[in-house]
Design a protein around this motif. Structure first.
Motif, PDB file in Angstrom:
ATOM      1  N   UNK A   1      39.446  89.860  36.516  1.00 17.03           N
ATOM      2  CA  UNK A   1      38.555  89.978  35.369  1.00 17.03           C
ATOM      3  C   UNK A   1      37.780  88.682  35.145  1.00 17.03           C
ATOM      4  N   UNK A   2      38.467  87.548  35.240  1.00 16.35           N
ATOM      5  CA  UNK A   2      37.814  86.250  35.072  1.00 16.35           C
ATOM      6  C   UNK A   2      36.691  86.062  36.088  1.00 16.35           C
ATOM      7  N   UNK A   3      36.968  86.402  37.336  1.00 16.45           N
ATOM      8  CA  UNK A   3      35.960  86.261  38.394  1.00 16.45           C
ATOM      9  C   UNK A   3      34.800  87.229  38.157  1.00 16.45           C
ATOM     10  N   UNK A   4      35.100  88.437  37.719  1.00 21.04           N
ATOM     11  CA  UNK A   4      34.084  89.471  37.532  1.00 21.04           C
ATOM     12  C   UNK A   4      33.243  89.243  36.275  1.00 21.04           C
ATOM     13  N   UNK A   5      33.802  88.553  35.294  1.00 23.91           N
ATOM     14  CA  UNK A   5      33.100  88.357  34.019  1.00 23.91           C
ATOM     15  C   UNK A   5      31.750  87.681  34.211  1.00 23.91           C
TER      16      UNK A   5
ATOM     17  N   UNK B   1      31.562  92.682  38.500  1.00 27.44           N
ATOM     18  CA  UNK B   1      31.810  93.043  39.897  1.00 27.44           C
ATOM     19  C   UNK B   1      32.722  92.039  40.583  1.00 27.44           C
ATOM     20  N   UNK B   2      33.542  92.560  41.478  1.00 22.04           N
ATOM     21  CA  UNK B   2      34.367  91.726  42.345  1.00 22.04           C
ATOM     22  C   UNK B   2      34.436  92.418  43.700  1.00 22.04           C
ATOM     23  N   UNK B   3      34.380  91.624  44.740  1.00 16.79           N
ATOM     24  CA  UNK B   3      34.480  92.200  46.080  1.00 16.79           C
ATOM     25  C   UNK B   3      35.917  92.103  46.566  1.00 16.79           C
ATOM     26  N   UNK B   4      36.230  92.886  47.563  1.00 15.14           N
ATOM     27  CA  UNK B   4      37.558  92.852  48.161  1.00 15.14           C
ATOM     28  C   UNK B   4      37.852  91.452  48.675  1.00 15.14           C
TER      29      UNK B   4
ATOM     30  N   UNK C   1      33.556  96.890  47.039  1.00 14.84           N
ATOM     31  CA  UNK C   1      32.984  96.406  45.787  1.00 14.84           C
ATOM     32  C   UNK C   1      33.585  97.194  44.626  1.00 14.84           C
ATOM     33  N   UNK C   2      34.068  96.452  43.619  1.00 18.81           N
ATOM     34  CA  UNK C   2      34.740  97.061  42.470  1.00 18.81           C
ATOM     35  C   UNK C   2      34.143  96.522  41.178  1.00 18.81           C
ATOM     36  N   UNK C   3      34.225  97.354  40.118  1.00 19.11           N
ATOM     37  CA  UNK C   3      33.807  96.927  38.771  1.00 19.11           C
ATOM     38  C   UNK C   3      35.032  96.999  37.865  1.00 19.11           C
ATOM     39  N   UNK C   4      35.215  95.965  37.039  1.00 21.65           N
ATOM     40  CA  UNK C   4      36.335  95.969  36.103  1.00 21.65           C
ATOM     41  C   UNK C   4      36.056  96.975  34.987  1.00 21.65           C
TER      42      UNK C   4
END
Length: 176
Positions: A8-12, A17-20, A49-52
């Motif tokens: 979450x911290x990285x995606x914020x 978004x955060x990648x594998x 690719x993912x979204x929190x």
């Protein structure tokens, strides 16, 4: 902190978004990614690719998603740069992303990948890798009506995306 909190911290700071690859670098295994997805904490939006879950949407989300879906070294290109800043009317059903690499993964419908090696006209707007605005306008010559491109130059100048000298140069290249 839990693995999800790390993600979450990285995606914020990246449109949720955060990648594998980013998750793996944080010590999150593929199995944990799968578990977080099945529990609804992450949504898979593309290959790796993912979204929190608790992301507050922004108007830039589709652009960030498109670049992330294509992969590392990808950036917004041409018409999509113009669309991101509402510089002129463009086709909203197409998203243009450039990359120096060949892309073999299945991408969402409407996404157009342009292979460009050694491009020197790449910058970052709103945290999204993008072709520079002047270069994006130039790349649309012959694809969009000159009137729209002239309007894009004026709007880019108004928004501070182009300096007066560059705006004049790009405007003269657009022609009539």
């Amino acid at each position: 902190m839990s693995k999800y909190e790390d993600i979450y911290e990285a995606a914020a700071d990246n449109y949720g978004l955060v990648t594998r690859d980013e998750a793996v670098a944080m010590g999150v295994s593929d199995k944990e990614l799968s578990r977080l997805t099945s529990h609804g904490k992450l949504t898979r939006i593309g290959h790796g690719v993912y979204r929190v879950k608790h992301h507050v949407p922004s108007p830039f989300d589709p652009f960030a998603e498109s670049v992330a879906a294509v992969g590392p070294d990808a950036y917004l290109y041409g018409e999509s740069v113009l669309a991101m800043f509402s510089l002129c009317p463009t086709n909203p059903t197409k998203m243009f992303v450039a990359t120096p690499k060949r892309v073999r993964r299945k991408l969402p419908e409407g996404m157009k990948v342009v292979q460009r090696k050694g491009a020197s006209d790449v910058t970052c707007y709103e945290g999204i890798p993008s072709q520079e605005v002047g270069a994006a306008i130039r790349s649309c010559i012959g694809k969009l009506m000159p009137e729209r491109l002239h309007a894009a130059v004026e709007e880019a100048l108004r928004q501070g995306l182009l300096k007066k000298e560059e705006a004049d140069r790009v405007d003269s290249e657009v022609g009539s």
